[in-house]
Design an enzyme around this catalytic site. Sequence first.
Site, PDB file in Angstrom:
ATOM      1  N   ILE A 153       0.917  -1.173  -0.143  1.00  0.00           N
ATOM      2  CA  ILE A 153      -0.009   0.016   0.127  1.00  0.00           C
ATOM      3  C   ILE A 153       0.777   1.269  -0.105  1.00  0.00           C
ATOM      4  O   ILE A 153       0.662   2.346  -0.640  1.00  0.00           O
ATOM      5  CB  ILE A 153      -0.913  -0.065   1.286  1.00  0.00           C
ATOM      6  CG1 ILE A 153      -2.059  -1.037   1.015  1.00  0.00           C
ATOM      7  CG2 ILE A 153      -1.701   1.323   1.331  1.00  0.00           C
ATOM      8  CD1 ILE A 153      -2.700  -1.696   2.264  1.00  0.00           C
ATOM      9  N   CYS A 204       2.004   1.086   7.936  1.00  0.00           N
ATOM     10  CA  CYS A 204       2.875  -0.057   8.394  1.00  0.00           C
ATOM     11  C   CYS A 204       1.743  -1.112   9.206  1.00  0.00           C
ATOM     12  O   CYS A 204       0.636  -0.594   9.572  1.00  0.00           O
ATOM     13  CB  CYS A 204       3.990   0.301   9.372  1.00  0.00           C
ATOM     14  SG  CYS A 204       3.205   1.675  10.594  1.00  0.00           S
ATOM     15  N   THR A 231      -4.706   5.137   7.420  1.00  0.00           N
ATOM     16  CA  THR A 231      -5.489   3.874   7.019  1.00  0.00           C
ATOM     17  C   THR A 231      -5.034   2.606   7.253  1.00  0.00           C
ATOM     18  O   THR A 231      -5.369   1.645   6.846  1.00  0.00           O
ATOM     19  CB  THR A 231      -5.725   3.925   5.251  1.00  0.00           C
ATOM     20  OG1 THR A 231      -4.306   3.749   4.921  1.00  0.00           O
ATOM     21  CG2 THR A 231      -6.320   5.326   4.574  1.00  0.00           C
ATOM     22  N   ARG A 233      -3.906   1.113  11.332  1.00  0.00           N
ATOM     23  CA  ARG A 233      -4.540   0.586  12.107  1.00  0.00           C
ATOM     24  C   ARG A 233      -4.947   1.582  13.214  1.00  0.00           C
ATOM     25  O   ARG A 233      -3.956   2.322  13.471  1.00  0.00           O
ATOM     26  CB  ARG A 233      -3.879  -0.778  12.739  1.00  0.00           C
ATOM     27  CG  ARG A 233      -4.168  -2.139  11.939  1.00  0.00           C
ATOM     28  CD  ARG A 233      -5.627  -2.554  11.936  1.00  0.00           C
ATOM     29  NE  ARG A 233      -5.838  -3.753  11.049  1.00  0.00           N
ATOM     30  CZ  ARG A 233      -6.166  -3.898   9.882  1.00  0.00           C
ATOM     31  NH1 ARG A 233      -6.285  -2.667   9.157  1.00  0.00           N
ATOM     32  NH2 ARG A 233      -6.294  -5.189   9.283  1.00  0.00           N
ATOM     33  N   ASP A 257      -9.211   6.686   8.815  1.00  0.00           N
ATOM     34  CA  ASP A 257     -10.077   5.440   8.149  1.00  0.00           C
ATOM     35  C   ASP A 257     -10.222   4.482   9.413  1.00  0.00           C
ATOM     36  O   ASP A 257     -11.044   3.509   9.219  1.00  0.00           O
ATOM     37  CB  ASP A 257      -9.494   5.028   6.859  1.00  0.00           C
ATOM     38  CG  ASP A 257     -10.331   3.805   6.294  1.00  0.00           C
ATOM     39  OD1 ASP A 257     -11.659   4.033   6.131  1.00  0.00           O
ATOM     40  OD2 ASP A 257      -9.904   2.660   6.144  1.00  0.00           O
ATOM     41  N   GLU A 262     -12.538   1.251  17.351  1.00  0.00           N
ATOM     42  CA  GLU A 262     -13.277   1.203  16.100  1.00  0.00           C
ATOM     43  C   GLU A 262     -14.196  -0.017  16.330  1.00  0.00           C
ATOM     44  O   GLU A 262     -15.436  -0.018  15.811  1.00  0.00           O
ATOM     45  CB  GLU A 262     -12.649   1.205  14.853  1.00  0.00           C
ATOM     46  CG  GLU A 262     -11.818  -0.137  14.650  1.00  0.00           C
ATOM     47  CD  GLU A 262     -11.089   0.197  13.273  1.00  0.00           C
ATOM     48  OE1 GLU A 262     -10.622   1.048  12.932  1.00  0.00           O
ATOM     49  OE2 GLU A 262     -11.128  -1.005  12.299  1.00  0.00           O
ATOM     50  N   HIS A 294     -13.277   2.438   8.327  1.00  0.00           N
ATOM     51  CA  HIS A 294     -12.592   1.374   7.710  1.00  0.00           C
ATOM     52  C   HIS A 294     -13.049   1.075   6.280  1.00  0.00           C
ATOM     53  O   HIS A 294     -13.292  -0.148   6.231  1.00  0.00           O
ATOM     54  CB  HIS A 294     -12.539  -0.017   8.799  1.00  0.00           C
ATOM     55  CG  HIS A 294     -11.290  -0.657   8.712  1.00  0.00           C
ATOM     56  ND1 HIS A 294     -10.607  -1.046   9.741  1.00  0.00           N
ATOM     57  CD2 HIS A 294     -10.716  -1.345   7.709  1.00  0.00           C
ATOM     58  CE1 HIS A 294      -9.682  -1.865   9.486  1.00  0.00           C
ATOM     59  NE2 HIS A 294      -9.616  -2.104   8.168  1.00  0.00           N
TER      60      HIS A 294
HETATM   61  P1  NAI Z   1       2.841  -5.125   3.631  1.00  0.00           P
HETATM   62  O1  NAI Z   1       2.930  -6.299   4.469  1.00  0.00           O
HETATM   63  O2  NAI Z   1       2.861  -5.058   2.099  1.00  0.00           O
HETATM   64  O3  NAI Z   1       3.415  -3.663   3.880  1.00  0.00           O
HETATM   65  C1  NAI Z   1       4.017  -3.291   5.345  1.00  0.00           C
HETATM   66  C2  NAI Z   1       5.316  -2.496   5.239  1.00  0.00           C
HETATM   67  O4  NAI Z   1       5.288  -1.893   6.698  1.00  0.00           O
HETATM   68  C3  NAI Z   1       6.340  -3.396   5.164  1.00  0.00           C
HETATM   69  O5  NAI Z   1       7.307  -2.937   4.096  1.00  0.00           O
HETATM   70  C4  NAI Z   1       7.259  -3.431   6.495  1.00  0.00           C
HETATM   71  O6  NAI Z   1       8.769  -3.608   6.412  1.00  0.00           O
HETATM   72  C5  NAI Z   1       6.537  -2.279   6.912  1.00  0.00           C
HETATM   73  N1  NAI Z   1       6.974  -1.814   8.486  1.00  0.00           N
HETATM   74  C6  NAI Z   1       6.861  -2.780   9.363  1.00  0.00           C
HETATM   75  N2  NAI Z   1       7.179  -2.433  10.578  1.00  0.00           N
HETATM   76  C7  NAI Z   1       7.456  -1.114  10.431  1.00  0.00           C
HETATM   77  C8  NAI Z   1       7.560   0.100  11.224  1.00  0.00           C
HETATM   78  N3  NAI Z   1       7.931  -0.177  12.548  1.00  0.00           N
HETATM   79  N4  NAI Z   1       8.010   1.358  10.681  1.00  0.00           N
HETATM   80  C9  NAI Z   1       7.691   1.484   9.279  1.00  0.00           C
HETATM   81  N5  NAI Z   1       7.398   0.404   8.478  1.00  0.00           N
HETATM   82  C10 NAI Z   1       7.193  -0.668   9.010  1.00  0.00           C
HETATM   83  O7  NAI Z   1       1.248  -4.547   4.039  1.00  0.00           O
HETATM   84  P2  NAI Z   1       0.298  -3.605   3.337  1.00  0.00           P
HETATM   85  O8  NAI Z   1      -0.488  -4.566   2.273  1.00  0.00           O
HETATM   86  O9  NAI Z   1       0.981  -2.563   2.525  1.00  0.00           O
HETATM   87  O10 NAI Z   1      -0.787  -3.024   4.259  1.00  0.00           O
HETATM   88  C11 NAI Z   1      -0.214  -2.100   5.395  1.00  0.00           C
HETATM   89  C12 NAI Z   1      -1.394  -2.315   6.510  1.00  0.00           C
HETATM   90  O11 NAI Z   1      -2.358  -1.517   5.916  1.00  0.00           O
HETATM   91  C13 NAI Z   1      -1.701  -3.543   6.944  1.00  0.00           C
HETATM   92  O12 NAI Z   1      -0.880  -4.112   7.881  1.00  0.00           O
HETATM   93  C14 NAI Z   1      -3.217  -3.192   7.399  1.00  0.00           C
HETATM   94  O13 NAI Z   1      -3.046  -3.130   9.000  1.00  0.00           O
HETATM   95  C15 NAI Z   1      -3.424  -1.938   6.792  1.00  0.00           C
HETATM   96  N6  NAI Z   1      -4.630  -2.053   5.988  1.00  0.00           N
HETATM   97  C16 NAI Z   1      -5.696  -1.237   5.909  1.00  0.00           C
HETATM   98  C17 NAI Z   1      -6.934  -1.562   5.182  1.00  0.00           C
HETATM   99  C18 NAI Z   1      -7.974  -0.504   5.419  1.00  0.00           C
HETATM  100  O14 NAI Z   1      -9.181  -0.839   4.625  1.00  0.00           O
HETATM  101  N7  NAI Z   1      -8.061   0.569   5.953  1.00  0.00           N
HETATM  102  C19 NAI Z   1      -6.842  -2.575   4.212  1.00  0.00           C
HETATM  103  C20 NAI Z   1      -5.704  -3.097   4.193  1.00  0.00           C
HETATM  104  C21 NAI Z   1      -4.628  -3.069   4.893  1.00  0.00           C
END
Ligand code: NAI
Length: 346
Positions: A153, A204, A231, A233, A257, A262, A294
């Site tokens: 994302i 993240c 967006t 958590r 979001d 929530e 969300h």
């Molecule tokens: P992803 O796993 O592809 O990327 C997460 C990134 O965060 C990774 O590159 C990781 O290295 C990095 N990360 C881990 N710890 C970190 C820290 N302390 N500081 C900075 N970066 C750090 O996950 P994706 O698909 O990009 O999703 C990210 C988050 O978005 C999910 O964990 C989920 O909580 C949230 N999400 C929210 C949605 C919504 O509808 N609002 C829908 C989908 C995901």
Amino acid sequence: MVAVFDAKPYDRDFLAPAFRRSGLEGRYLPSRLSAETVRLAEGAQAVCVFVHDDLSAEVVGELARMGVGIAALRCAGFNNVDLRAAHGRLHVVRVPAYSPHAVAEHAMAMVLTLNRKTHRAWLRTRDSNFALQGLLGFDLHSKTLGLVGAGRIGRAMAAIGRGFGMRVLVSDPFLDSAWATSAGVEGVTLDRLYEESDIISLHCPLTSETQGMIHAAAIARMKRGVMLINTGRGKLIDTRALLAGLKSGRIGAAGLDVYEEEERYFFEDFSASGIDDDVLARLTTFPNVLITSHQAFFTREAMEAIAATTAANLKAYFDGGPLPNEICLRCARDGDACPRAGARCF
Ligand code: NAI
């Protein structure tokens, strides 16, 4: 039989055809999974759950006792699962990627709305108020966008920011520097990101390390008037510190979001009864705060992808094959969500 918890009509619309195509049978339950509702899974071999379902140790233990062998999350985040409790008792699979564009585009929609105040203009013109006073925005071009997390994302958001002619900074402990160079973004420390960004967007995962990372001291480092978008958590932000930042003007706008409490409200209608969460109620009073419940993931493409991957995950389990989207439970030994989840280190 798959017991599908927290099943809204729109979930069923997308899941039922995907399940049918995979030969799966679903039992659609409007209730969320919790210690009180877990018995509704009786007779099922699998449960299908979403972000607000509770897979605590107690629920995991009860599911295992009933003979449920797998929990299929129809989302990417898995902070609602006690992975340590699941280890050796329950397979946990997720949908690691469905549409990063859906979430990134929603994050940018929040930026554009808060900046150009289209939410307020919409209300005004409906009331024949065509005044511009109070609607002043700024050019995004040449401003600095700071992204915390450069996964799927975060990268999609980086591309959108670059498309607007923004300077993009990213902070990620596992940053792929080859990607950063090719995407024209700069990897920086979190402190530098806080200090230099005009807009900060959180992408993240929620872990014990990132919980409450946007606290008073972090906010104090940010530029005065910064726009904060979440967006990711809700628990990434200490909401009381956010409120203080909004009151002092240190935070110029916030797009949320997700919200730390929530689970009590999001996805449900409280318009007749009202809410008794004073922090959330206070947040809704700011003209420069935009809350969505969300919904960043909620596009047709994302729902289709979620349904297809969830059905494939479950079919792989029932066919006895390897589970490509299984969450690594070994790394749960400290109760932490493994940042390399899905990398199959077990
Ligand atoms: P992803 O796993 O592809 O990327 C997460 C990134 O965060 C990774 O590159 C990781 O290295 C990095 N990360 C881990 N710890 C970190 C820290 N302390 N500081 C900075 N970066 C750090 O996950 P994706 O698909 O990009 O999703 C990210 C988050 O978005 C999910 O964990 C989920 O909580 C949230 N999400 C929210 C949605 C919504 O509808 N609002 C829908 C989908 C995901």
